[in-house]
Design a protein around this motif. Structure first.
Motif, short mmCIF file in Angstrom:
data_model
loop_
_atom_site.label_atom_id
_atom_site.label_comp_id
_atom_site.label_asym_id
_atom_site.label_seq_id
_atom_site.Cartn_x
_atom_site.Cartn_y
_atom_site.Cartn_z
N LEU A 119 0.84 -1.19 0.00
CA LEU A 119 0.00 0.00 0.00
C LEU A 119 0.88 1.24 0.00
O LEU A 119 1.81 1.34 0.81
N VAL A 120 0.59 2.16 -0.89
CA VAL A 120 1.37 3.40 -0.98
C VAL A 120 0.42 4.55 -1.27
O VAL A 120 -0.62 4.36 -1.92
N GLN A 121 0.76 5.73 -0.79
CA GLN A 121 -0.07 6.91 -1.03
C GLN A 121 0.16 7.44 -2.44
O GLN A 121 1.24 7.25 -3.02
N PRO A 122 -0.83 8.13 -3.00
CA PRO A 122 -0.63 8.77 -4.31
C PRO A 122 0.61 9.67 -4.28
O PRO A 122 0.84 10.40 -3.31
N GLY A 154 3.59 8.45 -4.24
CA GLY A 154 4.67 7.68 -3.64
C GLY A 154 5.37 6.77 -4.63
O GLY A 154 5.08 6.79 -5.84
N LYS A 162 -0.18 6.64 -8.99
CA LYS A 162 -1.54 7.17 -9.05
C LYS A 162 -2.52 6.08 -8.63
O LYS A 162 -2.22 4.90 -8.77
N PRO A 163 -3.71 6.47 -8.16
CA PRO A 163 -4.71 5.45 -7.79
C PRO A 163 -5.00 4.48 -8.94
O PRO A 163 -5.24 3.29 -8.69
N THR A 217 -3.28 1.04 -9.26
CA THR A 217 -3.67 -0.06 -8.40
C THR A 217 -4.00 -1.30 -9.23
O THR A 217 -4.84 -1.24 -10.13
N VAL A 231 -2.65 1.85 -4.51
CA VAL A 231 -2.31 3.27 -4.37
C VAL A 231 -3.55 3.99 -3.85
O VAL A 231 -4.54 4.13 -4.55
N SER A 232 -3.47 4.42 -2.61
CA SER A 232 -4.63 5.02 -1.97
C SER A 232 -4.20 5.87 -0.78
O SER A 232 -3.21 5.56 -0.12
N SER A 233 -4.97 6.92 -0.54
CA SER A 233 -4.70 7.75 0.64
C SER A 233 -5.56 7.29 1.82
O SER A 233 -5.45 7.85 2.92
#
Length: 121
Positions: A11-14, A16, A86-87, A90, A119-121
């Motif tokens: 899992l990584v933030q946009p 990242g 980017k989301p 995913t 990819v999500s916040s």
């Protein structure tokens, strides 16, 4: 039987970064092409990037400039460095390779089981 094992998903933030790795093992004389593909929920599997034994690379338009595919010093390893995620990136990411068991063998395609990138916040 050649096996491919992917690692590095998560899992990584946009915005990242993540680095995926794939190692091929088994009876291999040579690997001509290694590549990364991905499959998002409800969508078909699509090409992300490929690299041939000479080093030439090819990228999907959606990842060009953000992702980098490379081979390791051990020719049975391939990496995918993913930046500015980017989301819509995913997906489950799959590694594959076209290899030869012996120098006279035809090419055979092998796939890994995939690693999930979210990819999500």
């Amino acid at each position: 039987q050649v096996q491919l094992v992917e690692s590095g998903g998560g899992l990584v933030q946009p915005g990242g970064s993540l680095r995926l790795s794939c190692v091929a093992s088994g009876t291999i004389f040579s690997i001509d092409v290694m590549g990364w593909y991905r499959q998002a929920p409800g969508k078909q599997r699509e090409l992300v990037a490929t690299i041939i034994s000479g080093g030439n690379t090819n990228y999907a338009a959606s990842v060009k400039g953000r992702f980098t595919i490379s081979r390791g010093n051990a020719e049975n390893t391939v990496y995918l460095q993913m930046e500015t995620l980017k989301p819509e990136d995913t997906a489950v990411y799959y590694c594959n390779c076209n290899y030869r068991k012996k120098y006279w063998s035809p090419q055979t395609l092998a796939w890994g089981k995939g690693t999930l990138v979210t990819v999500s916040s």
